[in-house]
Design a protein around this motif. Sequence first.
Motif: not given
Length: 102
Positions: A1-30
């Motif tokens: 199930t999708p919820e099971e997939l999220a539980r299995i990948l929690n802490g094992r997979m990283e998703i990189s996003v760029t945050r838009i902040t007042w100071g500029g663009l900042v990377n964050h890995r979820i």
Amino acid sequence: TPEELARILNGRMEISVTRITWGGLVNHRIKKFESYEAMKQAMLASACLVPLAGFPMKLGELGYCFDGGLTDFNPIGGWRTFGTFSGIHHVVPMARRRGDDA
């Protein structure tokens, strides 16, 4: 199930996003996902290449985010050259002699 997939990948997979902040663009890995929906939204935000493909997405406390490749472009070391996750980019390091200005 999708919820099971999220539980299995929690802490094992990283998703990189760029945050838009007042100071500029900042990377964050979820790395932690509260639910399948949170994981799906992070994946969609990481695939959003502004202005070519959509607008930034709001990801809870992180605020507005988009493709992490803009701020998380780290070369991976190779045998004699350095490559990245993309086959388009290829960097060949050059040795410099003392006194060379570049």
